[in-house]
Design a protein around this motif. Structure first.
Motif, PDB file in Angstrom:
ATOM      1  N   ARG A   1      57.850 146.390   7.665  1.00 24.70           N
ATOM      2  CA  ARG A   1      58.478 147.668   7.287  1.00 24.70           C
ATOM      3  C   ARG A   1      59.272 147.611   5.991  1.00 24.70           C
ATOM      4  NH1 ARG A   1      63.442 151.103   9.966  1.00 24.70           N
ATOM      5  NH2 ARG A   1      62.951 153.237   8.607  1.00 24.70           N
ATOM      6  N   THR A   2      59.903 146.310   6.079  1.00 25.94           N
ATOM      7  CA  THR A   2      60.949 146.063   4.728  1.00 25.94           C
ATOM      8  C   THR A   2      60.051 146.165   3.401  1.00 25.94           C
ATOM      9  OG1 THR A   2      62.359 144.770   6.306  1.00 25.94           O
ATOM     10  CG2 THR A   2      62.601 144.437   3.771  1.00 25.94           C
TER      11      THR A   2
ATOM     12  N   TRP B   1      76.275 139.607 -11.372  1.00 24.89           N
ATOM     13  CA  TRP B   1      74.966 139.426 -11.299  1.00 24.89           C
ATOM     14  C   TRP B   1      74.068 140.437 -11.277  1.00 24.89           C
ATOM     15  CZ3 TRP B   1      72.124 137.593  -6.585  1.00 24.89           C
ATOM     16  CH2 TRP B   1      70.752 136.933  -6.976  1.00 24.89           C
ATOM     17  N   CYS B   2      74.319 141.205  -9.954  1.00 20.69           N
ATOM     18  CA  CYS B   2      73.413 142.136  -9.493  1.00 20.69           C
ATOM     19  C   CYS B   2      74.089 143.252  -9.217  1.00 20.69           C
ATOM     20  CB  CYS B   2      72.522 141.743  -8.340  1.00 20.69           C
ATOM     21  SG  CYS B   2      71.402 142.941  -8.025  1.00 20.69           S
ATOM     22  N   ASN B   3      73.869 144.657  -9.776  1.00 20.78           N
ATOM     23  CA  ASN B   3      74.587 145.962  -9.568  1.00 20.78           C
ATOM     24  C   ASN B   3      74.259 146.690  -8.304  1.00 20.78           C
ATOM     25  OD1 ASN B   3      76.275 145.581 -11.811  1.00 20.78           O
ATOM     26  ND2 ASN B   3      74.776 146.548 -13.261  1.00 20.78           N
ATOM     27  N   TYR B   4      73.126 146.505  -7.846  1.00 24.19           N
ATOM     28  CA  TYR B   4      72.527 147.403  -6.822  1.00 24.19           C
ATOM     29  C   TYR B   4      71.909 146.541  -5.830  1.00 24.19           C
ATOM     30  CZ  TYR B   4      73.504 151.037 -10.424  1.00 24.19           C
ATOM     31  OH  TYR B   4      73.776 151.801 -11.361  1.00 24.19           O
ATOM     32  N   TRP B   5      72.411 146.788  -4.583  1.00 23.57           N
ATOM     33  CA  TRP B   5      71.719 145.913  -3.611  1.00 23.57           C
ATOM     34  C   TRP B   5      71.144 146.942  -2.519  1.00 23.57           C
ATOM     35  CZ3 TRP B   5      71.487 140.745  -2.730  1.00 23.57           C
ATOM     36  CH2 TRP B   5      72.287 139.888  -3.917  1.00 23.57           C
ATOM     37  N   VAL B   6      69.845 147.082  -1.946  1.00 18.67           N
ATOM     38  CA  VAL B   6      69.170 148.027  -1.630  1.00 18.67           C
ATOM     39  C   VAL B   6      68.476 147.346  -0.298  1.00 18.67           C
ATOM     40  CG1 VAL B   6      67.474 149.904  -1.391  1.00 18.67           C
ATOM     41  CG2 VAL B   6      68.892 149.286  -3.424  1.00 18.67           C
ATOM     42  N   HIS B   7      69.102 147.718   0.893  1.00 19.95           N
ATOM     43  CA  HIS B   7      68.606 147.308   2.271  1.00 19.95           C
ATOM     44  C   HIS B   7      67.823 148.281   3.138  1.00 19.95           C
ATOM     45  CE1 HIS B   7      71.537 144.238   0.808  1.00 19.95           C
ATOM     46  NE2 HIS B   7      70.968 143.451   1.295  1.00 19.95           N
ATOM     47  N   GLY B   8      66.646 147.799   3.802  1.00 21.66           N
ATOM     48  CA  GLY B   8      65.903 148.617   4.742  1.00 21.66           C
ATOM     49  C   GLY B   8      66.404 148.099   6.108  1.00 21.66           C
ATOM     50  N   GLU B   9      66.549 149.336   7.077  1.00 19.95           N
ATOM     51  CA  GLU B   9      66.977 149.235   8.372  1.00 19.95           C
ATOM     52  C   GLU B   9      65.750 148.382   9.146  1.00 19.95           C
ATOM     53  OE1 GLU B   9      69.000 148.850  10.576  1.00 19.95           O
ATOM     54  OE2 GLU B   9      71.002 149.665   9.865  1.00 19.95           O
ATOM     55  N   PHE B  10      66.183 148.129  10.495  1.00 16.86           N
ATOM     56  CA  PHE B  10      65.427 147.395  11.318  1.00 16.86           C
ATOM     57  C   PHE B  10      64.238 148.471  11.736  1.00 16.86           C
ATOM     58  CE2 PHE B  10      69.194 144.514  12.490  1.00 16.86           C
ATOM     59  CZ  PHE B  10      68.691 143.659  11.420  1.00 16.86           C
TER      60      PHE B  10
ATOM     61  N   GLY C   1      66.173 143.848   0.372  1.00 10.19           N
ATOM     62  CA  GLY C   1      65.794 142.946   1.682  1.00 10.19           C
ATOM     63  C   GLY C   1      66.348 143.887   2.754  1.00 10.19           C
ATOM     64  N   ALA C   2      65.910 143.199   3.858  1.00 17.32           N
ATOM     65  CA  ALA C   2      66.365 143.865   5.311  1.00 17.32           C
ATOM     66  C   ALA C   2      67.701 143.690   5.453  1.00 17.32           C
ATOM     67  CB  ALA C   2      65.452 143.361   6.425  1.00 17.32           C
ATOM     68  N   VAL C   3      68.288 144.558   6.442  1.00 18.56           N
ATOM     69  CA  VAL C   3      69.698 144.648   6.652  1.00 18.56           C
ATOM     70  C   VAL C   3      70.380 143.199   6.977  1.00 18.56           C
ATOM     71  CG1 VAL C   3      70.005 147.005   6.677  1.00 18.56           C
ATOM     72  CG2 VAL C   3      69.408 145.823   8.615  1.00 18.56           C
TER      73      VAL C   3
ATOM     74  N   ARG D   1      66.725 153.735   5.402  1.00 19.14           N
ATOM     75  CA  ARG D   1      67.875 153.520   5.975  1.00 19.14           C
ATOM     76  C   ARG D   1      68.307 153.782   7.367  1.00 19.14           C
ATOM     77  NH1 ARG D   1      72.266 155.574   3.770  1.00 19.14           N
ATOM     78  NH2 ARG D   1      71.737 157.048   2.445  1.00 19.14           N
ATOM     79  N   LYS D   2      67.393 154.306   7.994  1.00 21.81           N
ATOM     80  CA  LYS D   2      67.538 154.957   9.392  1.00 21.81           C
ATOM     81  C   LYS D   2      66.588 153.841  10.361  1.00 21.81           C
ATOM     82  CE  LYS D   2      66.597 158.799  12.183  1.00 21.81           C
ATOM     83  NZ  LYS D   2      66.019 160.294  12.475  1.00 21.81           N
ATOM     84  N   GLY D   3      67.368 153.489  11.354  1.00 18.61           N
ATOM     85  CA  GLY D   3      66.490 152.679  12.385  1.00 18.61           C
ATOM     86  C   GLY D   3      65.211 153.537  12.970  1.00 18.61           C
TER      87      GLY D   3
END
Length: 469
Positions: free
Chosen positions: A47-48, A269-278, A245-247, A319-321
């Motif tokens: 899913r990620t 180093w990095c401006n935007y961190w984007v994470h996917g939910e489980f 990455g994943a949360v 971003r929603k489980g």
């Protein structure tokens, strides 16, 4: 700095949806954490990668030049996030009676087969962690010289007390002694602080490690976290736009990446961190540590299309489980096949009317810009199909355009789709025979098999007919 378009994305670092502005106009440097290849990927892992794939393709659709790099972790990932236990690769090799190199090759190949089935684009650059030892040694040496790292009992650790805003990404605080979010913490007495993390381990601690290299600190191997910083730095430079990455990577992995990278470069180093939910099942988060886990191959063995699973994931926001169940997958499979059948029935005679093309493309771009709203992207496909002002050929044109991001093969004939009427009739006859022998379980299985392929059986007094749904 100018931007291509008004993309807004949720940034874990700031905890808000914000406007995306890359370091270089029109160019996105994107890094995504790859798999630790000690086992198969489960569908939660996948899913990620689906959400990251949609983000990359969405950026390209908006006009960005995306340069994406991904690592393959084949060394250094411990069984505990507190740098204790065995290397995951070593543990898997011992269990299966193979070398770590054989394990890495087998599960890397399996991973890429899975993402191909899901229409996930292979990143531009994919690099094994074990191929960049010199880079890690260079970075670790500088951190030692600058006082960010220290040696203890033959190993090299990063001193988190020297890092600026160490807990900013995770929202944790110094009182949080939960070093890992997945495994029980075991305190390492060699560290100055419980949360200090390993940059290099020597054979003084892991003498049974197969993958080992010479270094200024002794024969050993790198820690898990340094590999991503090293590979990203080598191929994307000292400024990174998006890291995904994943949360469960937020702490400690991504937190540690920030600390060591900014110590090495001397700036943000990095401006935007984007994470996917489980992806959860009914018992909670899917995890390999539970023992048996759901693989894509298992879904295929049960008759599901991998793209039905992709459809299921796209139906929910990244971003929603998302809770997985076979009932939910059945619904996704039915909806996906019905959608494919509707599109297949469109007249392909060239007759393009440009009147509303810009409108629909604009709506699709807005869905991407709105924090990657994949459910709205899917809704637009249905809106196009229902629009009587559009010719069939125009509908096909727009759906093909949207599918550059959705990647559901919406206008591609599916080789597994039932096209042969005789095949359907044979199945009806097989079901009739099963019912005459009172094998109702088999009869129901045939009915369900056809239903999953978009064919509904209709029992009448005169016999059984069917309709495509």
């Amino acid at each position: 700095m100018k931007k291509v378009i008004d993309l807004k994305i949720y940034n874990t670092l700031t905890r808000k949806v914000e406007e995306f502005i890359p370091h270089e106009e029109g160019v996105v440097r994107m890094y995504t954490c790859g798999p630790t290849v000690y086992n198969y990927a489960h569908i939660g892992n996948l899913r990620t990668y689906i959400f990251e794939d949609v983000l990359e393709k969405g950026l390209r659709y908006l006009g960005y030049d995306v340069r994406r790099v991904m690592n393959i972790t084949d060394v250094g990932h411990m069984t505990s996030d507190s740098d204790t236990g065995d290397d995951k690769m070593l543990k898997s090799a011992e269990k299966e009676g193979k070398t770590v190199y054989e394990i890495a090759k087998f599960y890397t190949d399996a991973f890429f087969k899975d993402i191909e089935k899901l229409n996930i684009r292979k990143p531009d650059i994919v690099e094994n962690a074990s191929h960049h030892i010199d880079t890690y040694i260079k970075m670790i040496s500088k951190m030692l010289e600058d006082g960010y790292a220290y040696q203890s009992h033959g190993n090299v650790y990063f001193d988190i007390s020297k890092a600026k805003d160490y807990y900013q990404l995770s929202g944790k605080n110094p009182d949080d002694l939960m070093v890992g979010v997945r495994e029980t913490v075991e305190e390492d007495s060699f560290k100055r602080n419980p949360a200090d993390f390993g940059l290099w381990f020597t054979d003084s601690k892991f003498s049974n490690q197969d993958m080992k290299w010479d270094s200024p600190w002794g024969i050993g191997y790198p820690g898990w976290h340094i590999e991503c910083s090293g590979i990203s730095a080598k191929y994307l430079g000292e400024y990174l736009d998006i890291h995904c990455g994943a949360v469960d990577n937020i702490f400690p992995h991504h937190t540690n990446e920030i600390a060591q990278s900014e110590a090495y470069f001397g700036h943000k180093w990095c401006n935007y961190w984007v994470h996917g939910e489980f992806l959860n099942d009914k018992t909670g988060k899917m995890s390999k540590s539970k023992g048996e886990f759901l693989r894509l191959q298992l879904l295929e063995d049960k008759g599901y299309s991998p793209l039905s699973y992709r459809y299921l994931c796209l139906s929910s926001h990244y971003r929603k489980g998302l809770v997985f169940s076979y009932e939910a997958l059945d619904q996704a499979e039915t909806s996906y096949r019905k959608l494919k059948n509707r599109i297949k029935g469109l007249d392909r005679t060239p007759n393009l009317r440009e009147g509303k093309i810009d409108y629909y493309k604009g709506q699709f771009k807005e869905a991407i810009e709105n924090d990657l709203n994949t459910s709205s992207m899917l809704t637009l496909v249905y809106d196009v199909l229902k629009d009587n002002e559009l010719t069939d050929f125009t509908k096909l044109y727009l759906i093909e355009d949207f599918d550059k991001v959705l990647s559901l093969d919406l206008t591609v004939d599916d080789e597994t789709e039932i096209e042969d009427e005789q095949y359907i009739l044979d199945k009806i006859e097989e079901r009739k025979q099963a019912k005459s022998e009172h094998d109702f379980e088999k009869a129901d299985a045939i009915r369900d098999e056809l239903l999953n392929q978009g064919i509904r059986l209709i029992d009448t007094r005169e016999g059984t007919t069917y309709e495509k749904i």
